[in-house]
Design an enzyme around this catalytic site. Sequence first.
Site, short mmCIF file in Angstrom:
data_model
loop_
_atom_site.label_atom_id
_atom_site.label_comp_id
_atom_site.label_asym_id
_atom_site.label_seq_id
_atom_site.Cartn_x
_atom_site.Cartn_y
_atom_site.Cartn_z
CD GLU A 104 -10.15 -3.03 -1.80
OE1 GLU A 104 -8.94 -2.79 -1.95
OE2 GLU A 104 -10.92 -2.30 -1.14
CD GLU A 129 -3.04 -2.56 -2.91
OE1 GLU A 129 -3.62 -1.49 -2.72
OE2 GLU A 129 -2.53 -3.23 -1.99
#
Length: 341
Positions: free
Chosen positions: A105, A109
């Site tokens: 990943e 964010e």
Amino acid sequence: MARVLILSLFLLSISVSSRAFHVETISFDEGYKHLFGEDNLVVSADRKRANLVLNRYTGSGFISSDYYMHGYFSASIKLPKENTAGVVVAFYLSNGDVFEKNHDELDWEFLGNKKGKEWRVQTNIYGNGSTMRGREERYLLPFDPTDAAHRYSILWTPNVIIFYIDDIPIREVIRTEAMGSDFPSKPMAVYATIWDGSAWATDGGKVKINYKYSPFIAEFSELVLKGCTSAPIQQSQMSVDLDRCASTELELMTADFAIMTPKMRSDMRRFREKKMTYTVCYDAVRYQSVFPECDNTPEEQEKFWQWGESKTVKPRNRSSKRRSPRGQPAVASLYNVQAVV
């Protein structure tokens, strides 16, 4: 071949200036599809923009139509206004739906905040399920991300990962042998989502989302998917896929966004000095040993607490912004981060 590549990189490093990167944008339908949220994904009539909506019923998201084995991935994003405590907007790569226990990943964010407080941004890297060794960093932004769209990008190659804001690199992770399988190495899809992160996003979960201020809308535009498409293959098939993607890898590594010129490194260093509020590289509370890719120095370490938080970079209220002579908020540029303290 190696000498030709080195020469090409050198010549490009001379010619690349501070201009915007040369990348081709795509329409939503050329690279993405609906993920969740039913009518909360709203695509513009010209198919060049997509809005993600969060209300009291659901969030929303979209996902790339293909998986990619390395690439450059980018979107211009305008974040929701007003009281956004508990709201999380994410733009990221992942293969968690295929490799549940050993996924890779790469994250952007965006964490909402109480009214008058700044949005916070964090990047993270996981490789081969290394969720217990998350490589978080958090930053403030030298502009209000709710006033206009700004470009957020990720470059992922076999040897380096770079995060950019408005084409300025703000984080570089160079692969080392000691990183082992912690470096993402399997094909990933690209995601964009908005969701309720009340459990952790604002003040450690102390401030929950207030749906009185909904709907919360994140606007995505100028979409870029540049890489080698790939099936979400198993590790044993990886060499075959890498061979097929060799020409794309060379194109990525010699593109203007991959050439770290002295100016780009200077801009990155300045941004990190002025805007980074946390780095895992100086977090001695969570981790007993320093991550192998960290380039720590005693002088820099003095600027961070032992839990990785900056001693000098602090959030500020939006109401304290400088004003222009006509009473409008002054515009800050990433090319002049020193103007924002």
